[in-house]
Design a protein around this motif. Structure first.
Motif, mmCIF file in Angstrom:
data_model
loop_
_atom_site.group_PDB
_atom_site.id
_atom_site.type_symbol
_atom_site.label_atom_id
_atom_site.label_comp_id
_atom_site.label_asym_id
_atom_site.label_seq_id
_atom_site.Cartn_x
_atom_site.Cartn_y
_atom_site.Cartn_z
ATOM 1 N N GLU A 23 35.100 28.182 50.976
ATOM 2 C CA GLU A 23 36.232 28.811 50.657
ATOM 3 C C GLU A 23 35.797 30.290 50.242
ATOM 4 O OE1 GLU A 23 39.471 27.728 50.144
ATOM 5 O OE2 GLU A 23 38.781 26.030 50.722
ATOM 6 N N GLU A 52 32.409 36.426 47.088
ATOM 7 C CA GLU A 52 33.823 36.317 47.728
ATOM 8 C C GLU A 52 34.774 35.351 47.304
ATOM 9 O OE1 GLU A 52 36.614 38.080 50.565
ATOM 10 O OE2 GLU A 52 34.256 38.712 50.263
ATOM 11 N N TYR A 53 34.277 34.100 46.883
ATOM 12 C CA TYR A 53 35.335 33.234 46.290
ATOM 13 C C TYR A 53 35.826 33.468 44.985
ATOM 14 C CZ TYR A 53 36.773 28.534 44.232
ATOM 15 O OH TYR A 53 37.339 28.028 43.836
ATOM 16 N N ASN A 56 38.190 36.434 45.103
ATOM 17 C CA ASN A 56 39.383 36.078 45.538
ATOM 18 C C ASN A 56 40.333 35.363 44.375
ATOM 19 O OD1 ASN A 56 39.159 37.153 48.020
ATOM 20 N ND2 ASN A 56 38.493 35.266 48.998
ATOM 21 N N SER A 60 43.731 36.270 42.950
ATOM 22 C CA SER A 60 44.843 35.539 42.856
ATOM 23 C C SER A 60 45.517 35.315 41.619
ATOM 24 C CB SER A 60 44.513 34.299 43.774
ATOM 25 O OG SER A 60 43.620 33.356 42.973
#
Length: 63
Positions: A23, A52-53, A56, A60
């Motif tokens: 992910e 990065e996960y 993100n 979100s």
């Protein structure tokens, strides 16, 4: 005597089993890879994938 063929390398090697996609980076996670299973999401055990996960996830959720 040296063989002039590559037949000795012609063996059946099974492809590694794919557990899912990371992910973080989006690449496949294979059985035997070091990874995290965070609430059902697979993440490579690599700092860039983890960052990065969670980056993100923060975007979100609007953090």
């Amino acid at each position: 005597m040296r063989q002039h063929t590559m037949s000795r390398f012609d063996e059946e090697i099974e492809e590694p089993f794919v557990l899912g996609d990371c992910e973080g980076c989006g690449l496949e996670v294979y059985e035997g890879d070091e990874h995290f299973d965070y609430q059902g999401d697979l993440i490579h055990k690599d700092s860039s994938c983890v960052m990065e996960y969670f980056g993100n996830m923060a975007i979100s959720k609007g953090w």
